[in-house]
Structure formats: structure tokens, C-alpha cells
Scaffold this active site. Structure first.
Site, mmCIF file in Angstrom:
data_model
loop_
_atom_site.group_PDB
_atom_site.id
_atom_site.type_symbol
_atom_site.label_atom_id
_atom_site.label_comp_id
_atom_site.label_asym_id
_atom_site.label_seq_id
_atom_site.Cartn_x
_atom_site.Cartn_y
_atom_site.Cartn_z
ATOM 1 N N LEU A 6 -1.634 7.333 -10.516
ATOM 2 C CA LEU A 6 -1.746 7.325 -9.115
ATOM 3 C C LEU A 6 -0.425 6.924 -8.669
ATOM 4 C CD1 LEU A 6 -5.262 5.331 -8.751
ATOM 5 C CD2 LEU A 6 -4.610 7.607 -9.071
ATOM 6 N N ALA A 8 0.937 7.605 -5.320
ATOM 7 C CA ALA A 8 0.954 8.323 -3.842
ATOM 8 C C ALA A 8 1.212 7.327 -2.807
ATOM 9 C CB ALA A 8 -0.401 9.005 -3.576
ATOM 10 N N GLY A 9 1.315 6.173 -3.083
ATOM 11 C CA GLY A 9 1.539 5.142 -1.864
ATOM 12 C C GLY A 9 3.009 5.004 -1.445
ATOM 13 N N GLN A 77 -1.548 14.526 -2.275
ATOM 14 C CA GLN A 77 -2.364 14.209 -1.261
ATOM 15 C C GLN A 77 -1.671 14.178 0.094
ATOM 16 O OE1 GLN A 77 -3.458 10.312 -3.184
ATOM 17 N NE2 GLN A 77 -5.478 10.757 -2.274
ATOM 18 N N GLY A 82 -6.974 5.653 0.134
ATOM 19 C CA GLY A 82 -7.475 4.571 -0.919
ATOM 20 C C GLY A 82 -7.411 5.081 -2.472
ATOM 21 N N THR A 83 -7.929 4.073 -3.496
ATOM 22 C CA THR A 83 -7.771 4.501 -4.714
ATOM 23 C C THR A 83 -8.772 5.636 -5.250
ATOM 24 O OG1 THR A 83 -9.060 2.509 -5.041
ATOM 25 C CG2 THR A 83 -6.567 2.517 -5.652
ATOM 26 N N GLY A 135 -9.460 -9.274 -7.728
ATOM 27 C CA GLY A 135 -11.055 -8.608 -7.844
ATOM 28 C C GLY A 135 -11.281 -9.385 -9.245
ATOM 29 N N HIS A 311 35.537 -5.109 -7.491
ATOM 30 C CA HIS A 311 36.397 -6.333 -7.945
ATOM 31 C C HIS A 311 35.804 -7.715 -7.261
ATOM 32 C CE1 HIS A 311 39.009 -3.390 -5.996
ATOM 33 N NE2 HIS A 311 38.588 -4.200 -5.021
ATOM 34 N N ALA A 384 23.199 0.246 6.190
ATOM 35 C CA ALA A 384 23.979 -0.769 6.849
ATOM 36 C C ALA A 384 25.464 -1.323 6.148
ATOM 37 C CB ALA A 384 22.911 -2.278 6.514
#
Length: 397
Positions: A6, A8-9, A77, A82-83, A135, A311, A384
Site C-alpha cells: 500500500l 497511495a497516501g 486509486q 482508507g486501507t 489497535g 564547506h 525556501a
């Protein structure tokens, strides 16, 4: 067996590093983070199936149609949800048992090997000190009884690693899965569906390396973990007056000049030029075509490809994206004088990193002028710039 990865995030917690590229392509220990996951699966996988979305074209360009001789199928996707949505996306190309891993973790081959060797459906667990942050799996012998999301009173100390072995029946469970309170389709909800249908799900206990790389300082931790496993291999050019200790890998086409002192674990990629008189120490990744110049010290850092620290500069516990240039005398502070842990802004929130030493995170193409000073934990965004002699106390986009 297929290995579904996975990837895709968007990796928003890793910004600015992930603004130009997906998180699985961030460099650690000589290769993209995702490549280490593919390596871990190599013994048990006949085909990789990579699920991509955010800047997925870059993942395709990086790995093409095979990795180390093993073919790759890509599933794109349009709008990841979600997973479970990600796993369900492979249903048209995966027709037999398969394993599922995230493309932004550090694991040992033991994990996919154990999942692949377990018949039927399986979920990986690892014991943790504070299961309320994970979890948590409840077991009945070696099988899964229930899954609890960050419970206040955990029934066990077994955390869900987020790695699975599935049979095609999981696709039916995914089709019956509703969105969670987060507005996503969760694979753990699909697994609960399988349990309700009477499917026996094995719990594979895993005690090896495991790190979910979500924030910039965790990229440094991942680099340290992976470099700790390497052995010295020197195929580049090293001057006779250079000193090398510890586990150091120098790829062909890299050059280490006179007077350099390298204390591994260090990984130096093709085309990099180090020195003269540079000091590199700690777990450090030097990307391809990077230039580290005279009297520069690099400590425990990641310097992505095409960047330059020419340097008289110090870079400690920092991540520099691609094509970054530090002006002469630029200094990156990595320690607070009050000895407190360092905070960093992640998605607008100030987060205690838990680290006493942490430098800067610098996006692609950023430049510091001569004698710039960066405070611990600051970020410079993509492109930046700083002024000569400027002190950077706060993030700059």
C-alpha cells in the site's frame, strides 16, 4: 504469492519532504523507503502489486515493471478512502492468497515470511509497552478473537502491526464494510466482518524491527535502524589519507577525498563527493551526486540526491531534501540548551518529538545563505531561502 504494498497516501505529516514525492520514495539507508519493504518480501513473493495514488507516476518511474527480477503490477486509486479501499482495489488482479504490507514501514523479512507460511487469513501482532496507543488484538489461543482501536483498558499488549495474509474472501468482506467515523473504509472493520462470518484468523506474533514511518524524525529513526544491519562494502574511490571506521557502504562512482573521517554506519551513493577534510558520523545517508565539502561535519542525517553542503558547515540530526544547497558556514543546531526535548510542527500542531537531539527538515531546492543558523526542529519549505547571517527560529515556507 502476491505481495500487495500500500503506497497511495499523501504523507502530509512528513511535509515538506513529501510535497514533491510520495512518502514511500523518501530515501533511507541507500534506497527508497518502499524498496526496503520490497526487499523484506523477496523470499516469499512472486509478484508485487503496488497500490498508488499521490504522485504515483514517480513510483512507477522508480521501480518500472520489476524489482530485482520480480514483476510489479500497479493499481492506481483515484481517491483513496482508507486501507480497506486500498486492499479492495486489487480484487481484479489478485485471485489467490496474498500478503499485505504498508510501503512506509521498517520490518524484517521474518514478518512477511511468517505471514506467507501461515495457512488462510492471518494478522501480525507485536507486544508493546503502551497498547492504548495502538489497535489491540484479543486472542483465543493462536487465533483472533477481537480487535480494539486504542482501548483505554487493553485486553492484551499485542498491537496490530498492520500486516496481513488474506484469501480472496476478504474482498467480499470489504464490499460489506461501511465507512468509519473517520470517513474511511478500515481494513480492521473488514476483518471483523470475516470474524462474524466464522472465518478463523491466525495471529502471527512478530518481535523484529517495526516502525511506522509517519513523521520526519521517524525517517531518521528508520535510517538508523536499517543502517544498523549493513556491513562495510567499499566499491567507490577512497583516498589513502581518509579514515573509515564502523559499517560504511560506498557505492561505485562515489569519492571520498583526503583527510576525511567517516564513522559508520554510513551509506554513500553513486556520484557523491565527500571532502576534503569532511567528518561524517552516526547513521547517515549521503544520496547520489551529493557534494560534501571542506571542513563540513554531518552527523546522523539524511542528505538526499543532488544536494550540496560545500564547506565550513555543520548538519546534525537533520533531513535535507533533493537539490538543497547550504551556504558556507551554515549551522544547524540540534540541541536545546535547557536540555528539553525538541518540538516540531506537524500539520499545524506543535508535537513533542521526544528527542533531545533533532535538527532541521529542509525541503527540495531550499537554499541557505552564508553563515545562516537554523534552530532545532525548524522546517524550511520547498524552495525556501535565507539571508546571509540570518537566524531561523521558526518554520519558513
Amino acid at each position: 504469492m502476491d505481495g500487495v504494498i500500500l503506497a497511495a497516501g499523501q504523507g502530509t505529516r512528513m511535509r515538506p519532504l513529501t510535497k514533491p514525492r510520495p512518502k514511500p520514495l523518501l530515501p533511507v539507508a541507500g534506497k527508497p523507503l518502499c524498496a526496503h519493504v520490497l526487499d523484506a518480501c523477496a523470499e516469499v513473493v512472486d509478484r508485487y502489486v503496488l497500490v498508488t495514488s499521490y504522485r504515483g507516476n514517480l513510483i512507477r518511474e522508480t521501480f518500472d515493471d520489476a524489482y530485482r527480477g520480480t514483476p510489479i503490477t500497479y493499481i492506481e486509486q483515484d481517491a483513496p478512502q482508507g486501507t480497506a479501499d486500498a486492499v479492495g482495489a486489487v480484487s481484479n488482479v489478485v485471485h489467490d492468497e496474498f500478503i499485505v504490507l504498508n510501503g512506509d514501514v521498517v520490518i524484517d523479512p521474518e514478518l512477511p515470511n511468517s505471514l506467507a507460511a501461515t495457512p488462510g487469513t492471518a494478522i501480525a501482532s507485536t507486544p508493546v509497552e503502551n497498547p492504548t496507543s495502538y489497535g489491540v488484538l484479543s486472542t483465543d489461543g493462536d487465533t483472533l478473537a477481537a480487535i480494539f482501536e486504542k482501548p483505554a483498558d487493553p485486553p492484551t499488549n499485542l498491537a496490530n502491526v498492520g500486516a496481513y495474509a488474506f484469501e480472496p474472501s476478504i474482498f467480499d468482506a470489504i464490499s460489506d464494510t461501511s465507512k468509519s467515523d473517520r470517513g474511511e473504509y478500515e481494513i480492521t472493520d473488514s476483518i471483523r466482518r470475516e470474524l462474524e462470518r466464522g472465518t478463523s484468523i491466525s495471529v502471527v506474533e512478530y518481535t523484529g524491527h517495526w516502525l511506522d514511518v509517519g513523521r520526519p524524525w521517524e525517517l531518521l529513526t528508520a535510517n538508523e535502524m536499517l543502517l544498523s544491519m549493513q556491513e562495510t562494502t567499499i566499491r567507490g574511490t577512497v583516498a589513502d589519507s581518509a579514515t573509515i571506521t564502523g559499517a560504511v557502504v560506498i557505492e561505485p562512482g562515489a569519492t571520498v577525498s583526503d583527510g576525511c573521517y567517516l564513522e559508520g554506519p554510513i551509506y554513500i551513493q553513486t556520484g557523491a563527493e565527500v571532502g576534503p577534510n569532511a567528518h561524517i558520523r552516526g547513521a547517515t545517508h549521503i544520496g547520489s551526486n551529493v557534494h560534501i565539502g571542506h571542513a563540513v561535519e554531518i552527523k546522523n542525517s539524511i542528505i538526499a540526491e543532488n544536494s550540496a553542503v560545500p564547506h565550513l558547515s555543520y548538519v546534525g540530526d537533520s533531513v535535507l531534501g533533493q537539490s538543497v544547497n547550504l551556504g558556507a558556514g551554515s549551522q544547524i543546531a540540534n540541541l536545546r540548551h535547557d536540555q528539553e526535548t525538541i518540538e516540531m510542527t506537524v500539520k499545524g500542531d506543535r508535537i513533542d518529538t521526544g528527542k533531545r537531539k533533532l535538527g532541521a527538515v529542509i525541503g527540495d531546492g531550499a537554499k541557505t545563505a552564508i553563515n545562516s543558523s537554523l534552530y532545532p526542529g525548524v522546517k524550511l519549505g520547498v524552495g525556501a531561502e535565507t539571508l546571509p547571517g540570518e537566524e531561523i527560529k521558526h518554520d519558513r515556507d
